[in-house]
Design an enzyme around this catalytic site. Sequence first.
Site, PDB file in Angstrom:
ATOM      1  N   HIS A 161       0.882  -1.166   0.000  1.00  0.00           N
ATOM      2  CA  HIS A 161       0.000   0.000   0.000  1.00  0.00           C
ATOM      3  C   HIS A 161       0.919   1.215   0.000  1.00  0.00           C
ATOM      4  O   HIS A 161       1.989   1.184   0.635  1.00  0.00           O
ATOM      5  CB  HIS A 161      -0.830   0.106   1.276  1.00  0.00           C
ATOM      6  CG  HIS A 161      -1.761  -1.030   1.547  1.00  0.00           C
ATOM      7  ND1 HIS A 161      -1.378  -2.157   2.214  1.00  0.00           N
ATOM      8  CD2 HIS A 161      -3.074  -1.193   1.256  1.00  0.00           C
ATOM      9  CE1 HIS A 161      -2.418  -2.979   2.326  1.00  0.00           C
ATOM     10  NE2 HIS A 161      -3.455  -2.420   1.743  1.00  0.00           N
ATOM     11  N   GLU A 330      -9.163 -13.535  -2.244  1.00  0.00           N
ATOM     12  CA  GLU A 330      -8.460 -13.816  -0.982  1.00  0.00           C
ATOM     13  C   GLU A 330      -9.206 -14.941  -0.258  1.00  0.00           C
ATOM     14  O   GLU A 330     -10.416 -14.886  -0.047  1.00  0.00           O
ATOM     15  CB  GLU A 330      -8.390 -12.569  -0.096  1.00  0.00           C
ATOM     16  CG  GLU A 330      -7.738 -12.894   1.237  1.00  0.00           C
ATOM     17  CD  GLU A 330      -7.252 -11.687   2.010  1.00  0.00           C
ATOM     18  OE1 GLU A 330      -6.774 -10.736   1.361  1.00  0.00           O
ATOM     19  OE2 GLU A 330      -7.368 -11.685   3.236  1.00  0.00           O
ATOM     20  N   HIS A 333     -11.244 -14.116   2.822  1.00  0.00           N
ATOM     21  CA  HIS A 333     -12.442 -13.333   2.461  1.00  0.00           C
ATOM     22  C   HIS A 333     -13.525 -14.272   1.938  1.00  0.00           C
ATOM     23  O   HIS A 333     -14.710 -14.068   2.189  1.00  0.00           O
ATOM     24  CB  HIS A 333     -12.108 -12.302   1.382  1.00  0.00           C
ATOM     25  CG  HIS A 333     -11.115 -11.269   1.812  1.00  0.00           C
ATOM     26  ND1 HIS A 333     -10.689 -10.256   0.979  1.00  0.00           N
ATOM     27  CD2 HIS A 333     -10.453 -11.088   2.979  1.00  0.00           C
ATOM     28  CE1 HIS A 333      -9.809  -9.504   1.619  1.00  0.00           C
ATOM     29  NE2 HIS A 333      -9.657  -9.993   2.836  1.00  0.00           N
ATOM     30  N   ASP A 369     -10.984 -11.925   9.698  1.00  0.00           N
ATOM     31  CA  ASP A 369      -9.940 -12.138   8.704  1.00  0.00           C
ATOM     32  C   ASP A 369      -8.603 -12.289   9.452  1.00  0.00           C
ATOM     33  O   ASP A 369      -7.869 -11.319   9.610  1.00  0.00           O
ATOM     34  CB  ASP A 369      -9.939 -10.898   7.795  1.00  0.00           C
ATOM     35  CG  ASP A 369      -9.185 -11.113   6.496  1.00  0.00           C
ATOM     36  OD1 ASP A 369      -8.814 -12.253   6.203  1.00  0.00           O
ATOM     37  OD2 ASP A 369      -8.989 -10.117   5.781  1.00  0.00           O
TER      38      ASP A 369
HETATM   39  C1  XLS Z   1      -7.804  -6.788   3.756  1.00  0.00           C
HETATM   40  C2  XLS Z   1      -7.227  -7.021   2.435  1.00  0.00           C
HETATM   41  C3  XLS Z   1      -6.023  -6.159   2.115  1.00  0.00           C
HETATM   42  C4  XLS Z   1      -5.793  -6.098   0.643  1.00  0.00           C
HETATM   43  C5  XLS Z   1      -4.941  -4.950   0.229  1.00  0.00           C
HETATM   44  O1  XLS Z   1      -8.513  -7.605   4.307  1.00  0.00           O
HETATM   45  O2  XLS Z   1      -6.910  -8.375   2.320  1.00  0.00           O
HETATM   46  O3  XLS Z   1      -4.903  -6.611   2.793  1.00  0.00           O
HETATM   47  O4  XLS Z   1      -5.224  -7.278   0.177  1.00  0.00           O
HETATM   48  O5  XLS Z   1      -5.490  -3.744   0.588  1.00  0.00           O
HETATM   49 NI    NI Z   2      -5.890  -9.168   0.661  1.00  0.00          NI
HETATM   50 NI    NI Z   3      -7.874  -9.649   3.866  1.00  0.00          NI
END
Ligand code: XLS
Ligand code: NI
Ligand code: NI
Length: 501
Positions: A161, A330, A333, A369
């Site tokens: 980031h 992800e 997620h 998460d």
């Molecule tokens: C948050 C996300 C973050 C993204 C990048 O839960 O996984 O890490 O991958 O902003």
């Molecule tokens: Ni992520």
């Molecule tokens: Ni994440």
Amino acid sequence: MCTKNDNPEFYFRDVLAATVQFLLIALILLGGRSTPVYAAVVDGTCASGLDNNEVFWPDAPDVIPFKGADSHDPLAFRHYNATETVLGRPMKDWLRFSVAFWHSIRNDGSDPFGFPTKRWPWDAPLPGCDVPSPPMDLAKRRMRALFELMRKLGVDLWCFHDRDIAPRGETLEETNAMLDEIVEYAAELQHGTDIRPLWGTAQLFAEPHYMHGAATSPSVDVFVRAAAQVKKAMDATKRLGGENFNFWGGREGYAFLPTTDLKTERTHAAVFFKMARDYWVKDLGQKGRPLLIEPKPQEPSKHQYDWDVGTTAGFLREFGLEKDFKLNVECNHATLAGHSCSHEVETAVAMGMLGGLDANTGDPQVGWDTDQFMTDQREAALVLSAIVRSNGFAPGGINFDAKTRRESTDVNDLLYAHIGGMDAMALGLKLAAKLVDPGGALERVKRERYSSWTGDVGAKIERGEATLVELEKLALAHEGEPAVGSGRQELADNIIAAVVG
Ligand code: XLS
Ligand code: NI
Ligand code: NI
């Protein structure tokens, strides 16, 4: 999850450090002295700047070796052998691993209930100093730590980031200038190596002004700020040769639906993505390097608009963005959305929209998460099966959006974590090669389930040439119940178990 960098403590720490540094410089200049810049120099207890020979993992080999499945060396790979060919391609090219800057370098173990637990050597005062390094030195040192970690792991890609890698200033202009300096520093470290970002992203969720969202904020001022931040983060990603640019909209959702204009917010998000697409593709000439959206159902917002792959793909199609955006799936997620990781990857593959994987996993007893490194072989094999069927990614890759536990406080824990994650994915790849083999038992079971479609009727329906009237005639002419075979789940489970072991 982005724990560390969204901690406001960091913001204040950075700002405080920058302010102290500024005051010192001002005092020194007013006093007519020109050389000493940092407190550490003023009191003469240490040398200023960076020690370019500093080693952060002194007990680890220069490069983690591959020693094979029987090895008990904790600092060796058991399955990941970068150059070994699997399905006609070196493992390295299938897996395209990436280290996440925020988790590996900036995660300090703090959580909503507790203070930092990790005292990373790159954050400590320089040897012989009794005060922390100034923010820009610190940022450069952290970058050096990342590069040492990547070299040791033999990983070429990294993700960041904008706000993980450089401190925030008092103004956006100052922040941008610091980001530029760090990006140039990273470019120098990359020079002459194969190292480059897999993707960059803008952190649009940490600062107080993003509390209601960024592109979906009710404030146009915030939308403008977010747009400026994305432009700059895209510039940085291009400068470093990043393959993709990712959007994870942590606060692009709502906390309270009765006061939310959902239609307006979704439309604003679409306009935002269109502007980003135009800048990335037209101004920066990055066509062929897909933009990514990373779906997540909630956390930190109660509801996030890009809930899962299906919802996000629908959104992209609704607004005509599906050609330029792909999905970064992800795993944790996926499970938060009530799916398995392999479901989300399979869905993205089925839509031709798989752009990358954030490899991690949650804890079945914990509903958030937790970003643990994935070690489950069965899930890894199923996820890799879908990736193999999609012919891998490039651009795109497997980013370890995963962190060591709060209680894991040693630098070597970061190595063990990545070694375990890379080995799980490598083993998953080898197992996937067996599972997707067209002559293999699993594929045969799958094909058998659809075998009735190979006849004339099935082919005509699939071509879209059959009508209900015609099919009604066929059904009426059919004697007895329609033919339907066994699902064979137990057999398939046994086949998978025999492969996975
Ligand atoms: C948050 C996300 C973050 C993204 C990048 O839960 O996984 O890490 O991958 O902003
Ligand atoms: Ni992520
Ligand atoms: Ni994440």
